[in-house]
Design an enzyme around this catalytic site. Structure first.
Site, PDB file in Angstrom:
ATOM      1  N   ASP A 130       6.441  -3.687  -0.660  1.00 43.87           N
ATOM      2  CA  ASP A 130       5.673  -2.691   0.084  1.00 43.87           C
ATOM      3  C   ASP A 130       6.582  -1.524   0.443  1.00 43.87           C
ATOM      4  O   ASP A 130       7.805  -1.658   0.442  1.00 43.87           O
ATOM      5  CB  ASP A 130       5.071  -3.319   1.346  1.00 43.87           C
ATOM      6  CG  ASP A 130       3.802  -2.633   1.810  1.00 43.87           C
ATOM      7  OD1 ASP A 130       3.506  -1.524   1.314  1.00 43.87           O
ATOM      8  OD2 ASP A 130       3.102  -3.198   2.665  1.00 43.87           O
ATOM      9  N   GLY A 131       5.969  -0.389   0.734  1.00 37.36           N
ATOM     10  CA  GLY A 131       6.739   0.811   1.016  1.00 37.36           C
ATOM     11  C   GLY A 131       6.579   1.294   2.440  1.00 37.36           C
ATOM     12  O   GLY A 131       5.532   1.096   3.052  1.00 37.36           O
ATOM     13  N   SER A 160       0.830  -1.197   0.000  1.00 37.98           N
ATOM     14  CA  SER A 160       0.000   0.000   0.000  1.00 37.98           C
ATOM     15  C   SER A 160       0.871   1.256   0.000  1.00 37.98           C
ATOM     16  O   SER A 160       2.052   1.210   0.314  1.00 37.98           O
ATOM     17  CB  SER A 160      -0.910   0.005   1.227  1.00 37.98           C
ATOM     18  OG  SER A 160      -1.689  -1.168   1.278  1.00 37.98           O
ATOM     19  N   GLU A 165      -1.024  -5.117   5.939  1.00 35.25           N
ATOM     20  CA  GLU A 165       0.360  -5.127   5.464  1.00 35.25           C
ATOM     21  C   GLU A 165       1.209  -6.121   6.254  1.00 35.25           C
ATOM     22  O   GLU A 165       2.001  -6.874   5.677  1.00 35.25           O
ATOM     23  CB  GLU A 165       0.957  -3.718   5.571  1.00 35.25           C
ATOM     24  CG  GLU A 165       0.385  -2.734   4.573  1.00 35.25           C
ATOM     25  CD  GLU A 165       0.806  -1.304   4.837  1.00 35.25           C
ATOM     26  OE1 GLU A 165       0.782  -0.508   3.884  1.00 35.25           O
ATOM     27  OE2 GLU A 165       1.140  -0.962   5.992  1.00 35.25           O
TER      28      GLU A 165
END
Length: 236
Positions: A86-87, A31, A108
């Protein structure tokens, strides 16, 4: 967001596809804005025939994936996921992260722990020496949330983080509700979280806390994009 920052995110997205994504993999799609750059870039490869089985960590990412033609699978119907991309909102040089600025931290973390590997993707502004300048999100159940907030404040103090402003996240005059129906408490610690791993554990012991935004064990590597369009890879 500046054009330079967009270029950095795009550079990281292209590099992670080049170095880590292969035909036939199962992928977790993360996300946030950088992850969405990655998903859009990935959609171009899928359109050219790349075969993947994908799931996502938020409804927002699911929308982006479907918009670019990526079919999604129910994570309940998947075995162990090969790789999640993912960030972070922040990441330090030891791969500790704060995530959850988009209120997706629970999903997440679930998908990260269901994966063999997690690669963090970000631009250069997300690299920090010490976590905490970005508010630490704590996802809590709505019932008796003020009681939970008091316990969160106590645990922060026990971990050396005193007088931390804690604010229930709002949007449009109403509490932000996560994809799982919970509230978010944003803990404005400042860049002084020197021991993130025990803090992550202790916060999650509080009844009423569902999960928190410290990710201390998940990332096996990072791909960082720079404003000049270059990128680099660092593995744990």
């Amino acid at each position: 967001m500046s054009n330079q920052q967009n270029d950095a995110k795009r550079a990281a997205a292209r590099r992670v596809i080049q170095d880590f994504v292969f035909d036939g993999m199962t992928l977790g799609l993360g996300s946030g804005t950088t992850s969405h750059f990655f998903v859009r870039e990935l959609g171009q490869h899928v359109a050219k025939g790349l075969q993947l089985t994908c799931t996502t960590t938020s409804r927002a990412t699911s929308e982006v994936a479907r918009d670019v033609g990526i079919e999604l699978s129910d994570p309940n119907e998947m075995n162990e996921i090969d790789l999640t991309i993912d960030g972070p909102d922040e990441i330090d040089r030891r791969f500790n992260m704060i995530k959850g600025g988009g209120a997706c931290l629970l999903w997440e973390k679930i998908i990260a722990h269901a994966s063999k590997r997690m690669i963090c993707i970000c631009d250069e502004t997300k690299i920090v020496n010490c976590l905490g300048q970005f508010p630490l999100p704590v996802e809590i159940v709505p019932f008796a949330w003020k009681q939970t907030e008091r316990r969160v404040e106590r645990v922060l103090a026990e971990q050396g983080l005193h007088h931390v402003p804690i604010i229930r996240r709002m949007g449009g005059g109403h509490p932000v509700i996560t994809d799982s129906g919970n509230f978010i408490l944003d803990c404005h610690c400042g860049a002084i979280i020197t021991a993130p791993e025990p803090l992550e554990i202790e916060l999650n012991r509080i009844p009423g806390v569902v999960e928190n935004g410290l990710f201390t064990r998940e990332a096996t590597g990072m791909v960082v994009g720079y404003f000049d369009g270059s990128s680099y890879v660092q593995l744990r």
